[in-house]
Design an enzyme around this catalytic site. Structure first.
Site, PDB file in Angstrom:
ATOM      1  N   ASP A  66       0.820  -1.215   0.000  1.00 45.46           N
ATOM      2  CA  ASP A  66       0.000   0.000   0.000  1.00 45.46           C
ATOM      3  C   ASP A  66       0.855   1.268   0.000  1.00 45.46           C
ATOM      4  OD1 ASP A  66      -2.355  -1.353  -0.055  1.00 45.46           O
ATOM      5  OD2 ASP A  66      -2.792  -1.175   2.077  1.00 45.46           O
ATOM      6  N   ALA A  68       3.932   1.756  -0.901  1.00 46.99           N
ATOM      7  CA  ALA A  68       4.666   1.917  -2.154  1.00 46.99           C
ATOM      8  C   ALA A  68       3.743   2.375  -3.273  1.00 46.99           C
ATOM      9  CB  ALA A  68       5.348   0.609  -2.531  1.00 46.99           C
ATOM     10  N   HIS A 297       5.591  11.369  15.298  1.00 46.22           N
ATOM     11  CA  HIS A 297       5.238  12.593  14.561  1.00 46.22           C
ATOM     12  C   HIS A 297       5.225  13.831  15.460  1.00 46.22           C
ATOM     13  CE1 HIS A 297       4.333   9.760  11.547  1.00 46.22           C
ATOM     14  NE2 HIS A 297       3.058   9.573  11.795  1.00 46.22           N
ATOM     15  N   ARG A 400       0.420  25.307  17.166  1.00 50.79           N
ATOM     16  CA  ARG A 400      -0.038  26.655  17.523  1.00 50.79           C
ATOM     17  C   ARG A 400       0.794  27.183  18.685  1.00 50.79           C
ATOM     18  NH1 ARG A 400      -5.476  28.082  20.805  1.00 50.79           N
ATOM     19  NH2 ARG A 400      -5.673  30.295  20.331  1.00 50.79           N
ATOM     20  N   TRP A 648      13.724  17.510  53.997  1.00 51.07           N
ATOM     21  CA  TRP A 648      14.671  16.411  54.160  1.00 51.07           C
ATOM     22  C   TRP A 648      14.182  15.205  53.377  1.00 51.07           C
ATOM     23  CZ3 TRP A 648      18.871  17.325  57.514  1.00 51.07           C
ATOM     24  CH2 TRP A 648      18.777  18.473  58.306  1.00 51.07           C
TER      25      TRP A 648
END
Length: 822
Positions: A66, A68, A297, A400, A648
């Site tokens: 798909d 390719a 992404h 944004r 502490w």
């Protein structure tokens, strides 16, 4: 070997002169021959320089798949259009496991469907496609012998045509499980000869977590050098994403003072999809939306926005180095850093596609919102929001950058002028595609600055009356779109050819990304995602809000919006439960209410101690349980007397204080950096001295004990916060070990059954000197030990927590309902 052109040129030098008198020939022969030779050699040098660039073989593995068919063949055709006639010759080898006849038929259809740029005349386009088809062929590659045969075929063709082999590009458009076998075959049988380069292109996913990514990297590293590998994230090829760094570079003067925590309110990195995961549930069950989108992404985009800008943007090495520095500044993610959801039809799709029983329930998120912080001077405190999901209300992707509103305008809003009023929102938007605009664009608020973009490749967007983006009309922005839209894969294939490594993911950056994401994935492994109906019906169900480092949904889940007879009880259906546990007060509630109650009790104790003694000594445990408490104290208790508080540690792992596993580092990340405690009031355990960790001879435990004795009256802390492990340990006092359970030592070195093994801990005697001890126990996994400890006596050698009983102070147990009721 000389080419035909070179032979023809050399023959000119050897040809005798014609039509000259013998005397003239004799007189000028020497000078003329020298000039002729010089000119011809110069021309020959030009030809050879062009010819030396040589022949490039592109081998597309998985050429009938798909990816390719949809993108890669078109990208290779675009490469041919750009590079043909520039000195390289090409051959494109489509390969797959498909039989030769079937593969040839598929490839023929794909090649016929290729498209040319819009400005190409139809006749010219047909001619170019015919040339590309002549240069493309199909091979079945299944065995090492097939790879050897392909290599010999390439060598024979190059030799026959009198060319020099420049290099080979192998594009892996195959599932990752096939990488190792293919890599082995290429390395053993199909590498180019000496002097030619090799480039191997790999598609995501690159592992499911840090461990699997490391394993894959090691495996591939045994066959290829790092400089030979190009790991593709196709988002880096999208035009707007690829423009982020150039935009920052070209607008340095305007952005230098703005691109920082003082002016940026927040950054949103978003990818929304309307489609669901139908047909891909096998992949989604393994990776989910975080592995599919956020880890790669959106994280890569985050780096482009947040990284320091190199002085020389054309240096791939500089860009990748600065990107790695940004990765290393990311604050670690916790469970509270994310919200996750799953569209309601997903489970049914998984059952059908993966043949699961009706009782199967998937916990895979198809929606995630994550809050990221970057701990450096530029971005400290700025929230970065990453969000993606399936079956949402629109398809859109954008980055944004929203700037702080630091202006007040005396005139009414109707008199505000977009290009002048600083009271209008100021934002920069890298619009990746789809949505209202329908395509890629860069938008800058007119009241910010007029951006500079290369006019040859970017043009101003024509006005679209009525169109509003992010609350403002399009006319409020300087808006630019590409002169010619290009597919991401076409851009990336060109950059592979030109060896632009900065557009790809290095092993270092890949592993840094997984180091960042893996802890969150682990913490979400058993989390039930919020169900949502999908599309416009989602309403506000997936809205979320953040406070400090904590992210939460804004509304209750769908099943609680309409209560039925079988509805699960809501937190408000339970009151805070007060009871006894081991003869001491017990407070039990839902986690949020429990943390709020404990934080309030600690603040009350602090206020009382400061009022009476002028200071408050608080000892805190590490681990994951107190994180929510630290966040609550940091963000919700503004009356806390931090200026008079000494902090502490109850225990510490023997690692450097900056190590992510350090308890002090957790305290720093979730509390100290958000409150104003005088630095001399913060007391980390001295586990790292003289470049050694917890060495007995460094006497770190004794030094910490002396510090306690000096500053804490009678070595009695005002409040000690403890946890309880599933084996009954507390602090770093472990079962079957007598260390720290009795005696006069205040601080001890202990050994943990889990890594890192060496620890430093307060002893049981000093814990029991405290005015108040609070034990926080949370989570269903603590239910079993909570039941056990409720029945046993004081047996600290078996269960150290059972030895906690203040000599003259108060012990209070804080347990959530999961730990207390199961």
């Amino acid at each position: 070997m000389e080419s035909k052109a070179a032979k023809s040129l050399l023959s000119l030098v050897r040809m005798p002169s014609v039509g000259w008198s013998s005397a003239l020939q004799h007189r000028h022969a020497g000078a003329w021959n020298m000039l002729t030779v010089a000119v011809c050699m110069a021309l020959l040098g030009c030809l050879q320089a062009q010819e030396l660039q040589g022949h490039v073989s592109v081998i597309l593995l998985g050429a009938t798949g798909d990816l390719a068919r949809k993108y890669l063949w078109q990208g290779l055709f675009q490469l041919y259009l750009e590079e043909a006639g520039k000195g390289h010759s090409f051959r494109f080898h489509g390969t797959a496991l498909t039989s030769t006849k079937q593969g040839q038929e598929v490839i023929a259809k794909v090649l016929e469907s290729l498209s040319c740029p819009r400005d190409t005349a139809p006749s010219r386009c047909a001619e170019l496609k015919a040339q590309f088809q002549q240069l493309s062929e199909y091979h079945r590659l299944k065995t090492p012998e097939d790879y050897l045969a392909l290599s010999k075929d390439i060598e024979a063709r190059v030799q026959h045509e009198g060319l020099r082999e420049a290099g080979r590009i192998f594009y892996f458009s195959v599932p990752p499980f096939a990488y190792a076998e293919i890599a082995r075959s290429i390395n053993s049988s199909c590498r180019p000869g000496p002097g030619a380069w090799l480039r191997v292109v790999l598609e995501k996913p690159f592992g499911r977590d840090h461990r699997s990514a490391q394993q894959l990297a090691t495996e591939l590293g045994s066959f290829f050098q790092e400089e030979e590998m190009y790991r593709v994230d196709h988002y880096l090829g999208k035009q707007v994403v690829a423009q982020i760094l150039p935009f920052r570079d070209q607008n340095r003067k305007a952005l230098d003072g703005l691109w920082n925590r003082h002016h940026v309110e927040r950054v949103e990195i978003i990818m929304k999809e309307t489609v669901d995961a139908e047909g891909r549930t096998s992949f989604y069950e393994e990776y989910g939306v975080i592995g599919d989108v956020l880890q790669n992404h959106l994280t890569e985009i985050l780096m482009l926005v947040a990284m320091e800008l190199p002085l020389n943007l054309s240096s791939s090495e500089a860009v990748l180095g600065h990107k790695l520095q940004a990765f290393q500044a990311l604050r670690g993610l916790q469970r509270g850093s994310a919200v996750v959801g799953q569209y309601q039809a997903y489970r049914g799709q998984v059952r059908r596609e993966l043949q699961k029983p009706d009782s199967f329930h998937s916990l895979t998120p198809t929606f995630a919102g994550v809050l990221v912080h970057i701990d450096n001077l530029r971005w400290e405190g700025v929230p970065f929001i990453l969000m993606s999901g399936k079956a949402l209300d629109e398809r859109v992707g954008y980055v944004r950058i929203l700037f702080k509103d630091q202006a007040y305008c005396a005139q009414s809003e109707k008199r505000w002028v977009p290009a002048q009023s600083h009271c209008l929102p100021q934002q920069i938007i890298f619009y990746i595609g789809h949505g209202e605009l329908g395509g890629p664009a860069v938008l800058v608020s007119r009241n910010l600055f007029r951006p500079s973009l290369p006019s040859a490749s970017w043009k101003e967007v024509e006005g679209q009356p009525g169109l509003r983006l992010f609350g403002r009309p399009l006319s409020d922005y300087y808006a630019y779109s590409p002169v010619r839209e290009q597919d991401a894969y076409s851009i990336l294939i060109s950059r592979i050819f030109h060896r632009r490594k900065d557009s790809f993911i290095t092993m270092e950056n890949l592993l840094a990304s997984w180091v960042f994401w893996t802890p969150l994935l682990d913490s979400l492994a058993h989390e039930v995602p919020r169900l949502y109906p999908g599309g416009a019906e989602n309403g506000h169900l997936l809205d979320f809000e953040f406070s400090g480092s904590h992210l939460s949904f804004s509304q209750p889940p769908l099943e609680q919006l309409v209560l039925g007879p079988d509805s699960a009880p809501m937190p408000s259906d339970f009151q805070v439960l007060r009871a006894k546990y081991r003869d001491s007060p017990l407070i039990s509630a839902w986690p949020e209410e429990l943390i709020a109650r404990l934080a309030g009790d600690i603040e009350a104790a602090a206020v009382q101690a400061v009022r009476r003694f002028g200071k408050f000594h608080l000892a805190l445990s590490g681990g994951s349980s107190p994180v929510a408490l630290f966040q609550q104290l940091a963000m919700g208790h503004y009356g806390f007397p931090w200026a008079h508080t000494h902090l502490w540690l109850v225990d510490e792992r023997c690692v450097p204080l900056w190590d992510p596993e350090s308890n002090f580092q957790g305290l720093q990340a979730h509390l100290l950096q958000h409150v104003r405690v005088p630095y001399y009031n913060v007391h980390p355990m001295p586990v790292h001295q003289r470049q050694r960790l917890c060495a007995e001879e460094d006497q770190g435990a004794q030094a910490y004990a002396e510090e306690i004795s000096t500053l804490v009256t009678n070595s009695s802390f005002d409040l000690v916060l403890l946890g309880m492990g599933t084996d009954g340990h507390t602090a770093s006092l472990f079962p079957q070990s007598p260390v720290g359970l009795d005696g006069k030592q205040l601080v001890v070195l202990t050994t943990s059954p889990s890594s890192p093994h060496r620890r430093m801990s307060l002893s049981l005697p000093v814990i029991n000197r405290a005015h108040k001890v609070a034990v926080l126990v949370m989570g269903r996994m603590k239910r079993e030990i909570a039941m056990l400890v409720s029945r046993v006596g004081r047996e600290p050698r078996k269960w150290p927590i059972s030895g906690v009983l203040p000599d003259s102070g108060q012990l209070v147990w804080y347990m959530d309902y999961d730990a207390f009721l199961g």
